[in-house]
Design an enzyme around this catalytic site. Structure first.
Site, PDB file in Angstrom:
ATOM      1  N   ALA A  63       1.110  -1.101   0.109  1.00 50.02           N
ATOM      2  CA  ALA A  63       0.170   0.242  -0.076  1.00 50.02           C
ATOM      3  C   ALA A  63       1.086   1.342   0.040  1.00 50.02           C
ATOM      4  O   ALA A  63       2.051   1.187   0.505  1.00 50.02           O
ATOM      5  CB  ALA A  63      -1.001   0.224   1.157  1.00 50.02           C
ATOM      6  N   GLY A 108       0.945  -5.093   1.255  1.00 49.18           N
ATOM      7  CA  GLY A 108      -0.506  -5.118   0.365  1.00 49.18           C
ATOM      8  C   GLY A 108       0.188  -5.811  -0.842  1.00 49.18           C
ATOM      9  O   GLY A 108      -0.742  -6.868  -1.237  1.00 49.18           O
ATOM     10  N   GLU A 111       0.159  -9.542   0.240  1.00 50.42           N
ATOM     11  CA  GLU A 111      -1.446 -10.244   0.272  1.00 50.42           C
ATOM     12  C   GLU A 111      -2.763 -10.206  -0.977  1.00 50.42           C
ATOM     13  O   GLU A 111      -2.952 -11.505  -1.085  1.00 50.42           O
ATOM     14  CB  GLU A 111      -1.958  -9.045   1.230  1.00 50.42           C
ATOM     15  CG  GLU A 111      -1.445  -9.367   2.965  1.00 50.42           C
ATOM     16  CD  GLU A 111      -1.784  -7.537   4.066  1.00 50.42           C
ATOM     17  OE1 GLU A 111      -1.569  -6.828   3.105  1.00 50.42           O
ATOM     18  OE2 GLU A 111      -2.033  -8.262   4.800  1.00 50.42           O
ATOM     19  N   GLU A 131       4.721  -4.734   7.746  1.00 52.11           N
ATOM     20  CA  GLU A 131       4.178  -3.653   7.869  1.00 52.11           C
ATOM     21  C   GLU A 131       4.173  -3.516   9.787  1.00 52.11           C
ATOM     22  O   GLU A 131       4.063  -2.125  10.091  1.00 52.11           O
ATOM     23  CB  GLU A 131       2.310  -4.304   8.311  1.00 52.11           C
ATOM     24  CG  GLU A 131       2.291  -4.442   6.850  1.00 52.11           C
ATOM     25  CD  GLU A 131       2.062  -5.428   6.556  1.00 52.11           C
ATOM     26  OE1 GLU A 131       2.709  -6.202   6.436  1.00 52.11           O
ATOM     27  OE2 GLU A 131       1.302  -5.929   5.085  1.00 52.11           O
TER      28      GLU A 131
HETATM   29  N1  CAA Z   1       4.218   3.335  -0.951  1.00 55.44           N
HETATM   30  C1  CAA Z   1       4.903   4.324  -0.921  1.00 55.44           C
HETATM   31  N2  CAA Z   1       6.189   4.380  -1.607  1.00 55.44           N
HETATM   32  C2  CAA Z   1       6.974   3.777  -2.385  1.00 55.44           C
HETATM   33  C3  CAA Z   1       6.533   3.020  -1.902  1.00 55.44           C
HETATM   34  C4  CAA Z   1       5.000   1.971  -0.738  1.00 55.44           C
HETATM   35  N3  CAA Z   1       4.832   0.590  -0.147  1.00 55.44           N
HETATM   36  N4  CAA Z   1       7.147   1.700  -2.393  1.00 55.44           N
HETATM   37  C5  CAA Z   1       7.934   1.918  -2.906  1.00 55.44           C
HETATM   38  N5  CAA Z   1       7.559   3.266  -3.080  1.00 55.44           N
HETATM   39  C6  CAA Z   1       8.356   4.728  -3.831  1.00 55.44           C
HETATM   40  C7  CAA Z   1       9.697   5.013  -2.885  1.00 55.44           C
HETATM   41  O1  CAA Z   1       9.422   5.860  -1.941  1.00 55.44           O
HETATM   42  C8  CAA Z   1      10.365   5.519  -4.588  1.00 55.44           C
HETATM   43  O2  CAA Z   1      10.012   6.647  -4.289  1.00 55.44           O
HETATM   44  P1  CAA Z   1      10.791   8.045  -4.578  1.00 55.44           P
HETATM   45  O3  CAA Z   1      11.447   7.918  -5.327  1.00 55.44           O
HETATM   46  O4  CAA Z   1       9.495   9.414  -4.768  1.00 55.44           O
HETATM   47  O5  CAA Z   1      10.941   8.651  -3.262  1.00 55.44           O
HETATM   48  C9  CAA Z   1      10.521   4.433  -5.270  1.00 55.44           C
HETATM   49  O6  CAA Z   1       9.386   3.703  -5.066  1.00 55.44           O
HETATM   50  C10 CAA Z   1      11.365   3.744  -5.438  1.00 55.44           C
HETATM   51  O7  CAA Z   1      11.436   3.297  -3.918  1.00 55.44           O
HETATM   52  P2  CAA Z   1      12.954   2.977  -3.179  1.00 55.44           P
HETATM   53  O8  CAA Z   1      13.889   3.962  -3.753  1.00 55.44           O
HETATM   54  O9  CAA Z   1      13.306   2.729  -1.557  1.00 55.44           O
HETATM   55  O10 CAA Z   1      13.434   1.677  -4.133  1.00 55.44           O
HETATM   56  P3  CAA Z   1      15.021   0.482  -3.447  1.00 55.44           P
HETATM   57  O11 CAA Z   1      14.920  -0.362  -4.692  1.00 55.44           O
HETATM   58  O12 CAA Z   1      15.907   0.896  -2.530  1.00 55.44           O
HETATM   59  O13 CAA Z   1      13.660  -0.202  -2.131  1.00 55.44           O
HETATM   60  C11 CAA Z   1      12.130  -1.563  -1.824  1.00 55.44           C
HETATM   61  C12 CAA Z   1      12.908  -1.144  -2.658  1.00 55.44           C
HETATM   62  C13 CAA Z   1      12.818  -2.021  -0.765  1.00 55.44           C
HETATM   63  C14 CAA Z   1      10.436  -2.316  -1.904  1.00 55.44           C
HETATM   64  C15 CAA Z   1      11.945  -0.428  -0.529  1.00 55.44           C
HETATM   65  O14 CAA Z   1      10.963   0.872  -1.619  1.00 55.44           O
HETATM   66  C16 CAA Z   1      10.592  -0.517   0.238  1.00 55.44           C
HETATM   67  O15 CAA Z   1      11.214  -1.141   1.115  1.00 55.44           O
HETATM   68  N6  CAA Z   1       9.048  -0.435  -0.040  1.00 55.44           N
HETATM   69  C17 CAA Z   1       7.843  -0.439   1.021  1.00 55.44           C
HETATM   70  C18 CAA Z   1       7.401  -1.395   0.964  1.00 55.44           C
HETATM   71  C19 CAA Z   1       6.625  -1.141   2.266  1.00 55.44           C
HETATM   72  O16 CAA Z   1       7.484  -1.654   3.770  1.00 55.44           O
HETATM   73  N7  CAA Z   1       5.833  -2.007   1.980  1.00 55.44           N
HETATM   74  C20 CAA Z   1       4.198  -1.739   2.685  1.00 55.44           C
HETATM   75  C21 CAA Z   1       3.002  -1.046   3.023  1.00 55.44           C
HETATM   76  S1  CAA Z   1       1.844  -1.098   4.351  1.00 55.44           S
HETATM   77  C22 CAA Z   1       0.977  -2.457   3.090  1.00 55.44           C
HETATM   78  O17 CAA Z   1       0.959  -2.640   2.875  1.00 55.44           O
HETATM   79  C23 CAA Z   1      -0.076  -2.148   4.342  1.00 55.44           C
HETATM   80  C24 CAA Z   1      -0.941  -3.170   3.895  1.00 55.44           C
HETATM   81  O18 CAA Z   1      -1.116  -4.357   4.743  1.00 55.44           O
HETATM   82  C25 CAA Z   1      -1.663  -2.876   3.272  1.00 55.44           C
END
Ligand code: CAA
Length: 256
Positions: A63, A108, A111, A131
């Site tokens: 998400a 998500g 999921e 999460e």
């Molecule tokens: N939400 C919003 N933006 C996200 C995102 C997310 N879940 N995942 C990645 N992005 C964005 C980053 O912020 C970045 O944007 P900017 O260039 O504007 O900074 C862009 O996508 C590229 O990401 P990274 O620069 O971080 O890429 P990376 O290769 O270094 O890392 C990653 C990749 C390990 C997937 C890292 O992006 C990450 O940890 N993302 C979050 C993953 C996460 O925690 N997901 C769970 C979300 S909560 C959820 O889903 C709740 C639920 O149960 C429904």
């Protein structure tokens, strides 16, 4: 930003296409996916559905954290409800579904892969329910669908640590059916065509019967998860966890 759909010989391929955010789901993207799934549900010409992510890096990174960071408990609940609607619509499609996981499937994203009937992984596939590192519990079905797939102990470990599972471990855990190092989408398409060649009525009946394989009422578990997900948006830990992600620093949780 889009959800693309391509139909070919009875197989529909749905591509999550928001590569600038690693296919993370904002509300608009969730609504598009929900509309796409509703369209597929009623399309008798579609006999098998593949879900995959655009680009080389991600199936879906979860998400949209930036969109969730300031949600109130009510808004968090509404957000979770939309995610549940999408996961339920995917799980409830009458056709068999295959997640072709081409990179990160986090939160998500994982999921939604769990809501598919089968999962195939590219060599770079990674799964995680991170999460708790963001100050919230999983909110789109993982607490109910992950234990069914990998067992309660492994599910608890993955959800409590938020750690990443690479493709080979995912195969060992039963999280994926197979790894296709070089040709994920062609292999997923070949499998989908093989399934689509079978009787559509028998497939639908088999899928309905399979959905009853686990005793107990999954709707009760999902309702519990949803309520707790909404409540998490009233905590300091959620604010801190999501701000820390956006500010690209480690989170410091107070437990409030
Ligand atoms: N939400 C919003 N933006 C996200 C995102 C997310 N879940 N995942 C990645 N992005 C964005 C980053 O912020 C970045 O944007 P900017 O260039 O504007 O900074 C862009 O996508 C590229 O990401 P990274 O620069 O971080 O890429 P990376 O290769 O270094 O890392 C990653 C990749 C390990 C997937 C890292 O992006 C990450 O940890 N993302 C979050 C993953 C996460 O925690 N997901 C769970 C979300 S909560 C959820 O889903 C709740 C639920 O149960 C429904």
């Amino acid at each position: 930003m889009a959800v693309n759909i391509e139909r070919n010989e009875g197989v529909a391929t749905v591509t999550l296409n928001r590569p600038e955010a690693l296919n993370a789901f904002d509300v608009a993207q969730l609504e598009r996916l929900l509309a796409t799934l509703r369209e597929l549900r009623d399309d008798r010409a579609v006999r098998c559905v593949i879900v995959t992510g655009a680009g080389e890096k991600a199936f879906a990174a979860g998400a949209d954290i930036k969109e969730m960071a300031e949600l109130s408990p009510q808004a968090g609940l509404a957000h979770g409800r939309l995610g549940h609607a999408v996961a339920d619509a995917l799980e409830g499609l009458p056709q068999p579904t295959i997640a072709a996981v081409n990179g990160y499937a986090f939160g998500g994203g994982c999921e939604l892969a769990l809501a598919c009937d089968l999962r195939l992984a590219a060599a770079n596939a990674q799964f995680a329910q991170p999460e708790v590192t963001l100050g919230i519990p999983p909110g789109w079905g993982a607490t109910q669908r992950l234990p069914r797939l990998v067992g309660p102990g492994v599910a608890a470990e993955l959800i409590f640590t938020g750690r990443r599972v690479a493709a080979d471990e995912a195969l060992r855990l039963g999280l994926v059916n197979a790894i296709h190092p070089a040709r994920l989408l062609p292999e997923a398409t070949a499998l989908a065509r093989r399934i689509a060649a079978n009787s559509p009525t028998a497939l639908r009946a088999a899928k309905r019967a399979l959905s009853r394989a686990f005793a107990g009422d999954p709707a009760v578990g999902l309702a519990t998860e949803l309520a707790l997900f909404g409540q998490a948006f009233g905590t300091e830990d959620q604010r801190e966890g999501m701000r820390a992600f956006i500010e690209k620093r480690p989170a410091v949780f107070s437990g409030e």
